[in-house]
Design an enzyme around this catalytic site. Structure first.
Site, mmCIF file in Angstrom:
data_model
loop_
_atom_site.group_PDB
_atom_site.id
_atom_site.type_symbol
_atom_site.label_atom_id
_atom_site.label_comp_id
_atom_site.label_asym_id
_atom_site.label_seq_id
_atom_site.Cartn_x
_atom_site.Cartn_y
_atom_site.Cartn_z
ATOM 1 N N CYS A 92 -17.076 -11.775 4.562
ATOM 2 C CA CYS A 92 -16.549 -11.391 5.879
ATOM 3 C C CYS A 92 -17.289 -12.076 7.025
ATOM 4 O O CYS A 92 -16.891 -11.961 8.187
ATOM 5 C CB CYS A 92 -16.569 -9.878 6.030
ATOM 6 S SG CYS A 92 -15.644 -9.101 4.711
ATOM 7 N N HIS A 386 -8.293 -6.375 9.067
ATOM 8 C CA HIS A 386 -9.449 -7.206 8.736
ATOM 9 C C HIS A 386 -9.047 -8.297 7.740
ATOM 10 O O HIS A 386 -9.234 -8.141 6.538
ATOM 11 C CB HIS A 386 -10.553 -6.285 8.168
ATOM 12 C CG HIS A 386 -11.708 -7.001 7.574
ATOM 13 N ND1 HIS A 386 -12.239 -8.167 8.104
ATOM 14 C CD2 HIS A 386 -12.470 -6.736 6.480
ATOM 15 C CE1 HIS A 386 -13.262 -8.564 7.357
ATOM 16 N NE2 HIS A 386 -13.413 -7.721 6.364
ATOM 17 N N CYS A 416 -20.902 -7.066 8.773
ATOM 18 C CA CYS A 416 -21.449 -6.938 7.416
ATOM 19 C C CYS A 416 -20.588 -7.758 6.468
ATOM 20 O O CYS A 416 -19.455 -8.102 6.809
ATOM 21 C CB CYS A 416 -21.438 -5.470 6.991
ATOM 22 S SG CYS A 416 -19.779 -4.769 6.956
HETATM 23 C C1 LIG Z 1 -8.328 2.025 1.388
HETATM 24 C C2 LIG Z 1 -7.187 1.275 0.728
HETATM 25 C C3 LIG Z 1 -7.329 1.302 -0.809
HETATM 26 C C4 LIG Z 1 -5.885 1.975 1.140
HETATM 27 O O1 LIG Z 1 -4.808 1.232 0.698
HETATM 28 P P1 LIG Z 1 -3.339 1.823 0.695
HETATM 29 O O2 LIG Z 1 -3.267 3.023 -0.192
HETATM 30 O O3 LIG Z 1 -2.403 0.706 0.441
HETATM 31 O O4 LIG Z 1 -3.213 2.302 2.197
HETATM 32 P P2 LIG Z 1 -1.947 2.854 2.954
HETATM 33 O O5 LIG Z 1 -1.789 2.105 4.224
HETATM 34 O O6 LIG Z 1 -0.742 2.915 2.051
HETATM 35 O O7 LIG Z 1 -2.390 4.317 3.341
HETATM 36 C C5 LIG Z 1 -2.455 5.348 2.389
HETATM 37 C C6 LIG Z 1 -1.955 6.620 3.020
HETATM 38 O O8 LIG Z 1 -2.824 6.938 4.111
HETATM 39 C C7 LIG Z 1 -2.058 7.142 5.278
HETATM 40 N N1 LIG Z 1 -2.839 6.731 6.454
HETATM 41 C C8 LIG Z 1 -3.526 5.580 6.619
HETATM 42 N N2 LIG Z 1 -4.108 5.577 7.827
HETATM 43 C C9 LIG Z 1 -3.797 6.739 8.429
HETATM 44 C C10 LIG Z 1 -4.095 7.308 9.692
HETATM 45 N N3 LIG Z 1 -4.843 6.663 10.591
HETATM 46 N N4 LIG Z 1 -3.599 8.535 9.965
HETATM 47 C C11 LIG Z 1 -2.824 9.206 9.077
HETATM 48 N N5 LIG Z 1 -2.499 8.713 7.859
HETATM 49 C C12 LIG Z 1 -2.985 7.484 7.554
HETATM 50 C C13 LIG Z 1 -0.821 6.275 5.062
HETATM 51 O O9 LIG Z 1 0.267 6.703 5.858
HETATM 52 C C14 LIG Z 1 -0.550 6.464 3.609
HETATM 53 O O10 LIG Z 1 0.130 7.694 3.442
HETATM 54 P P3 LIG Z 1 1.307 7.809 2.350
HETATM 55 O O11 LIG Z 1 0.654 7.533 1.020
HETATM 56 O O12 LIG Z 1 1.775 9.193 2.520
HETATM 57 O O13 LIG Z 1 2.301 6.747 2.710
HETATM 58 C C15 LIG Z 1 -7.134 -0.212 1.179
HETATM 59 O O14 LIG Z 1 -6.807 -0.296 2.533
HETATM 60 C C16 LIG Z 1 -8.480 -0.891 0.950
HETATM 61 O O15 LIG Z 1 -8.788 -1.285 -0.168
HETATM 62 N N6 LIG Z 1 -9.287 -1.024 2.020
HETATM 63 C C17 LIG Z 1 -10.636 -1.528 1.925
HETATM 64 C C18 LIG Z 1 -10.618 -2.985 2.029
HETATM 65 C C19 LIG Z 1 -11.990 -3.525 1.786
HETATM 66 O O16 LIG Z 1 -12.665 -3.206 0.843
HETATM 67 N N7 LIG Z 1 -12.369 -4.375 2.669
HETATM 68 C C20 LIG Z 1 -13.654 -5.011 2.565
HETATM 69 C C21 LIG Z 1 -14.420 -4.600 3.712
HETATM 70 S S1 LIG Z 1 -15.700 -5.744 3.977
#
Ligand SMILES: CC(C)(COP(=O)(O)OP(=O)(O)OC[C@H]1O[C@@H](n2cnc3c(N)ncnc32)[C@H](O)[C@@H]1OP(=O)(O)O)[C@@H](O)C(=O)NCCC(=O)NCCS
Length: 430
Positions: A92, A386, A416
């Protein structure tokens, strides 16, 4: 102490709107996104493309067909073919590394105009075959007879045919970023409520910044090829209607039983690209250009990934500040990359801790206190998204523009990264 004299100017920065992967940019590659942002950046800056001497781009999950995406961007945007390009893979921190490497070229006098940034499409990740199956394919390609070709697959089992997708996991620890962030939340006592509150702040601020037009200067419009029917003007991940109650209802993702990290308080998987134009101060002045900011100093650091993986910025920050001859109190605008709310709050906790300073940094005093509400005034990666390779260029641009709007003199970026790495960049307005 080291800092850039003469200074390196950030002429301006630009990004595509960021989009949840698999949505509006699902048909596009990292290269497509990178080309779009570079072409428009050059146009918006109004510079003669012949002035550009190097293009450096970050990309974390490279295409096996075009691994040096920077050079492909040069060739694919109609920039002069004599401009070399190289690609940076530093998780990142990639776009930040592209930008600081470009700044180094300018500082040394090896170049005076450089394009740097990054791009990522998580909609277009390479799907690999298992080692057994790919070995068989290679062996088969070398056989002349049909029998020989078929025989090459003798040892392939059904399970070898399953696709192998890149994981967001550390190869050393085997933990995903999310699992590592869970570990940090637990060890530092970062509550679910504190994480959700921070995530809510990110969304509320990003929605407000979008609403009041703040991003117009740094976000371009994308008319999505090949049909050119979909027009993307804003980030599509921001949820301005988020509430604490809604966030609290989400189930933990990375530790389903005892965890606190949810889709709501994590940065989402994102497609997008961002870039800046860098120039020597002298050249910008001679051309009558008013840059949005200057790079004052930077530092990278790395820690043992088995410790708290995403605490790299804590180790980079004091070095960058010392190089800039500043303290945290001098900084007016702070942007911290939000991989997870738990990571930002953990970084802030360690930065404010005298105990951590003594035990981990070998310093007598804490780096300083940061109020989580004082950072990321226009939202952060949780709400905006991101795209791994691009985030550094987004944040550096945002800090420069915030300094312009607020009149503050010094800005700070921390990011990070996987592998236990982190970067801190100090920027100044004029
Ligand atoms: C966390 C993670 C697994 C979620 O993926 P996902 O399941 O595809 O995420 P979604 O956008 O479908 O959200 C899941 C649920 O949360 C809900 N949601 C997400 N953000 C929300 C918010 N701000 N408020 C309310 N609900 C929210 C969505 O509506 C969805 O609900 P549903 O299942 O009823 O449709 C994925 O985003 C991830 O792997 N993130 C980390 C990435 C990472 O590691 N990055 C490296 C960093 S350096």
């Amino acid at each position: 102490m080291w800092q850039y004299t003469p200074r390196v100017a950030v002429v301006r920065g630009l990004r595509t709107p960021f989009a949840k992967s698999g949505t509006v940019y699902s048909a596009l590659t990292s290269l497509d996104l990178g080309k779009m942002v570079v072409a428009e950046l050059v146009q918006r800056c109004g510079i003669d493309p012949n002035e550009v001497q190097e293009l450096i781009f970050g990309n974390v999950i490279p295409s096996v067909k075009a691994p040096n995406i920077a050079r492909e961007i040069v060739l694919g945007t109609g920039l002069p073919k004599r401009i070399p390009g190289y690609t940076v893979g530093k998780a990142c921190d990639s776009a930040a590394q592209a930008i600081t490497s470009g700044a180094d070229l300018i500082f040394r006098g090896y170049a005076d105009t450089v394009i740097a940034g990054g791009t990522e499409s998580l909609s277009d990740i390479p799907i690999l075959f298992s080692k057994n199956f790919s070995d068989a394919l290679v062996t088969a390609s070398k056989q002349k007879s049909v029998g020989g070709k078929l025989g090459s697959f003798r040892k392939v089992k059904l399970k070898d045919l399953a696709p192998d997708t890149p994981a967001i996991a550390e190869s050393t620890t085997g933990l995903t970023m999310g699992q590592s962030a869970e570990k940090m939340a637990k060890e530092n006592g970062i509550t679910r409520e504190a994480q959700d509150r921070f995530a809510l702040q990110s969304h509320t601020r990003a929605a407000a910044a979008t609403e009041n037009g703040r991003f117009k200067e740094e976000v371009m419009t994308v008319v999505v090829p090949p049909k050119y029917e979909t027009v993307v003007e804003t980030d599509n991940l921001i949820r301005g209607d988020s509430t604490l109650e809604g966030l609290a209802k989400l189930k933990p993702v990375f530790d389903r039983k005892y965890g606190t990290i949810t889709a709501g308080n994590s940065s989402p998987l994102t497609d997008g690209a961002a870039a800046v134009l860098l120039m020597s101060e002298e050249k910008a002045k001679a051309a009558g250009i008013k840059p949005i900011g200057f790079i004052k100093s930077y530092a990278y650091a790395a820690i043992d990934p088995f410790d708290q993986l995403l605490q790299g910025p804590v180790f980079a920050l004091p070095v960058a500040l010392e190089r800039a001859k500043l303290t945290l109190k001098d900084i007016n605008v702070i942007e911290m990359h939000e991989a997870f709310a738990a990571q930002v709050l953990s970084n802030i906790q360690w930065m404010g801790s005298k105990k951590i300073a003594k035990e981990k940094l070998g310093r007598d005093e804490a780096i300083g206190d940061i109020d989580p509400e004082a950072i990321n005034r226009t939202g952060g990666s949780i709400a905006l998204g991101h795209p791994f390779g691009a985030t550094g260029a987004r944040i550096i641009t945002t800090v420069c523009n915030e300094l312009q709007h607020t009149g503050g003199q010094y800005g700070l970026v921390t990011i990070c990264a996987a592998g236990g790495m982190g970067v801190a960049v100090v920027l100044e307005r004029e």
